[in-house]
Design a protein around this motif. Sequence first.
Motif, PDB file in Angstrom:
ATOM      1  N   HIS A  53     -73.626 -33.686 -54.161  1.00  0.00           N
ATOM      2  CA  HIS A  53     -74.145 -35.073 -53.556  1.00  0.00           C
ATOM      3  C   HIS A  53     -74.377 -36.064 -54.916  1.00  0.00           C
ATOM      4  O   HIS A  53     -74.684 -35.370 -56.054  1.00  0.00           O
ATOM      5  CB  HIS A  53     -75.487 -34.935 -52.918  1.00  0.00           C
ATOM      6  CG  HIS A  53     -75.352 -34.088 -51.668  1.00  0.00           C
ATOM      7  ND1 HIS A  53     -74.669 -34.481 -50.496  1.00  0.00           N
ATOM      8  CD2 HIS A  53     -75.937 -32.842 -51.370  1.00  0.00           C
ATOM      9  CE1 HIS A  53     -75.004 -33.586 -49.548  1.00  0.00           C
ATOM     10  NE2 HIS A  53     -75.406 -32.644 -49.967  1.00  0.00           N
ATOM     11  N   GLY A  96     -80.800 -39.171 -50.154  1.00  0.00           N
ATOM     12  CA  GLY A  96     -81.034 -39.683 -48.934  1.00  0.00           C
ATOM     13  C   GLY A  96     -82.171 -40.967 -49.180  1.00  0.00           C
ATOM     14  O   GLY A  96     -82.622 -41.673 -48.318  1.00  0.00           O
ATOM     15  N   ARG A 114     -76.679 -41.526 -49.243  1.00  0.00           N
ATOM     16  CA  ARG A 114     -77.375 -41.319 -48.004  1.00  0.00           C
ATOM     17  C   ARG A 114     -76.096 -40.376 -47.191  1.00  0.00           C
ATOM     18  O   ARG A 114     -75.369 -41.001 -46.538  1.00  0.00           O
ATOM     19  CB  ARG A 114     -77.477 -42.779 -47.563  1.00  0.00           C
ATOM     20  CG  ARG A 114     -78.348 -43.765 -48.227  1.00  0.00           C
ATOM     21  CD  ARG A 114     -79.725 -43.297 -48.694  1.00  0.00           C
ATOM     22  NE  ARG A 114     -80.193 -44.321 -49.431  1.00  0.00           N
ATOM     23  CZ  ARG A 114     -81.036 -45.486 -48.847  1.00  0.00           C
ATOM     24  NH1 ARG A 114     -81.443 -45.497 -47.577  1.00  0.00           N
ATOM     25  NH2 ARG A 114     -81.696 -46.148 -49.695  1.00  0.00           N
ATOM     26  N   THR A 152     -82.517 -33.249 -45.899  1.00  0.00           N
ATOM     27  CA  THR A 152     -83.350 -33.786 -46.984  1.00  0.00           C
ATOM     28  C   THR A 152     -84.653 -34.008 -46.937  1.00  0.00           C
ATOM     29  O   THR A 152     -85.751 -34.764 -47.405  1.00  0.00           O
ATOM     30  CB  THR A 152     -83.089 -35.431 -46.957  1.00  0.00           C
ATOM     31  OG1 THR A 152     -83.108 -35.959 -45.474  1.00  0.00           O
ATOM     32  CG2 THR A 152     -81.460 -35.668 -47.184  1.00  0.00           C
ATOM     33  N   GLN A 208     -85.241 -30.952 -51.045  1.00  0.00           N
ATOM     34  CA  GLN A 208     -85.473 -31.661 -52.155  1.00  0.00           C
ATOM     35  C   GLN A 208     -86.074 -30.805 -53.140  1.00  0.00           C
ATOM     36  O   GLN A 208     -85.738 -31.196 -54.311  1.00  0.00           O
ATOM     37  CB  GLN A 208     -86.429 -32.781 -52.118  1.00  0.00           C
ATOM     38  CG  GLN A 208     -86.078 -33.711 -50.790  1.00  0.00           C
ATOM     39  CD  GLN A 208     -84.809 -34.727 -51.188  1.00  0.00           C
ATOM     40  OE1 GLN A 208     -84.173 -34.621 -52.379  1.00  0.00           O
ATOM     41  NE2 GLN A 208     -84.538 -35.526 -50.217  1.00  0.00           N
ATOM     42  N   SER A 254     -80.718 -44.757 -42.216  1.00  0.00           N
ATOM     43  CA  SER A 254     -80.930 -43.754 -43.258  1.00  0.00           C
ATOM     44  C   SER A 254     -82.591 -43.393 -43.205  1.00  0.00           C
ATOM     45  O   SER A 254     -82.922 -42.413 -43.569  1.00  0.00           O
ATOM     46  CB  SER A 254     -80.341 -44.150 -44.661  1.00  0.00           C
ATOM     47  OG  SER A 254     -80.937 -43.107 -45.640  1.00  0.00           O
ATOM     48  N   GLN A 299     -83.120 -41.181 -40.590  1.00  0.00           N
ATOM     49  CA  GLN A 299     -82.319 -39.711 -40.640  1.00  0.00           C
ATOM     50  C   GLN A 299     -82.943 -39.033 -41.850  1.00  0.00           C
ATOM     51  O   GLN A 299     -83.157 -37.685 -41.638  1.00  0.00           O
ATOM     52  CB  GLN A 299     -80.937 -39.953 -40.673  1.00  0.00           C
ATOM     53  CG  GLN A 299     -79.916 -38.755 -40.756  1.00  0.00           C
ATOM     54  CD  GLN A 299     -78.481 -38.905 -40.964  1.00  0.00           C
ATOM     55  OE1 GLN A 299     -78.116 -40.174 -40.710  1.00  0.00           O
ATOM     56  NE2 GLN A 299     -77.800 -38.344 -41.648  1.00  0.00           N
ATOM     57  N   HIS A 300     -83.064 -39.565 -43.077  1.00  0.00           N
ATOM     58  CA  HIS A 300     -83.265 -38.904 -44.258  1.00  0.00           C
ATOM     59  C   HIS A 300     -84.563 -38.747 -44.693  1.00  0.00           C
ATOM     60  O   HIS A 300     -85.093 -37.811 -45.422  1.00  0.00           O
ATOM     61  CB  HIS A 300     -82.291 -39.489 -45.293  1.00  0.00           C
ATOM     62  CG  HIS A 300     -81.089 -39.330 -45.095  1.00  0.00           C
ATOM     63  ND1 HIS A 300     -80.185 -40.640 -44.887  1.00  0.00           N
ATOM     64  CD2 HIS A 300     -80.166 -38.358 -44.734  1.00  0.00           C
ATOM     65  CE1 HIS A 300     -78.959 -40.288 -44.972  1.00  0.00           C
ATOM     66  NE2 HIS A 300     -78.857 -39.183 -44.548  1.00  0.00           N
ATOM     67  N   GLN A 301     -85.602 -39.437 -43.839  1.00  0.00           N
ATOM     68  CA  GLN A 301     -87.107 -39.667 -44.400  1.00  0.00           C
ATOM     69  C   GLN A 301     -87.924 -39.415 -43.198  1.00  0.00           C
ATOM     70  O   GLN A 301     -88.518 -38.207 -43.506  1.00  0.00           O
ATOM     71  CB  GLN A 301     -87.290 -41.085 -44.931  1.00  0.00           C
ATOM     72  CG  GLN A 301     -86.448 -41.370 -46.406  1.00  0.00           C
ATOM     73  CD  GLN A 301     -86.959 -42.563 -46.906  1.00  0.00           C
ATOM     74  OE1 GLN A 301     -88.251 -42.846 -47.055  1.00  0.00           O
ATOM     75  NE2 GLN A 301     -85.934 -43.280 -47.543  1.00  0.00           N
ATOM     76  N   HIS A 316     -87.911 -36.004 -41.083  1.00  0.00           N
ATOM     77  CA  HIS A 316     -88.607 -34.814 -41.990  1.00  0.00           C
ATOM     78  C   HIS A 316     -89.967 -35.003 -42.308  1.00  0.00           C
ATOM     79  O   HIS A 316     -90.614 -34.248 -43.338  1.00  0.00           O
ATOM     80  CB  HIS A 316     -87.550 -34.690 -43.304  1.00  0.00           C
ATOM     81  CG  HIS A 316     -86.371 -34.342 -42.979  1.00  0.00           C
ATOM     82  ND1 HIS A 316     -85.894 -33.226 -42.393  1.00  0.00           N
ATOM     83  CD2 HIS A 316     -85.177 -35.127 -43.215  1.00  0.00           C
ATOM     84  CE1 HIS A 316     -84.553 -33.117 -42.225  1.00  0.00           C
ATOM     85  NE2 HIS A 316     -84.036 -34.452 -42.928  1.00  0.00           N
TER      86      HIS A 316
END
Length: 286
Positions: free
Chosen positions: A14, A61, A67, A75, A80, A195, A198-200, A203
Amino acid sequence: MTPLLTDHVLVNGHRIASGVQGEGAPVVFLHGTPSSSLIWRNIAPRVAAAGYRIHAFDLLGFGLSERPQDPQVDTSISAQVEIFGAMLEHWGLDRCHLVAHDFGGGIAQRFGIFHPERLISLTMIDVVSYDSYPSPRTRTQMAQGLDALVQAPQDVHRRHFRDWLLSAVHHRDRFAEGPLESYLDHISGWIGQPSLFQHQIRHYDPVHTLEVADRLSELGRLPVQLIWGAEDRWQVVDWAHRLHDAIPGSRLTVLEECGHFAPEDQPDRITALVLAHLGAAAEGAG
């Protein structure tokens, strides 16, 4: 002021936005959510000017980093930790001082417990821990499903999260007149809005910190400093005291006129506290 992030590097497949400044003992800065390394812009360069080599990057992300389109790309805090470890390898760092904020503190807790030999000292600022997150409001939204928020009109989304970010600071006018729109740019628009969820937000699961909660005392092997905003509405100061009690030998400073985004509210005070901790850790190691 020189931008903190000046390059993109390929890490674990990535593209990660990163940057290095200064010369001296290595200090890595980890940001949180919904944030980026932008939050360190008034602190990290001053640490570099004081004789340290500072390293910063945007989490996968987040911010200026990739992203991932694939929803299977993890993520979370735990994932991480692997990105952080890979960045240390990229930078050639066997050990470093670590300064972490918010979700970055969840990463720091796991890394410090699993790899204590890689850290010289640890500073955690208004960090998540135990099951301190997400907030009741966010829990309700997550339980109702995030699809409606993902698909909200862009102006509605931006207005909603503008108010949300303003609740993270004490000096609201200063924040609104300064970096607020840059923070919003990262989490808005055709890429930033989906994003963010989806990425933060998807989670925001305390399992990652609860898994290590009964091992927090192990961080006492390191010089640990805790810094907290007295007016933090996202991670109330009770969590600071709980962490302080759990980590033997840790030091806690609670800052007045300071919210959750403490590096925005009190950059001068935090810079001084970080430098004092780095110096004390070096003396202790010597």
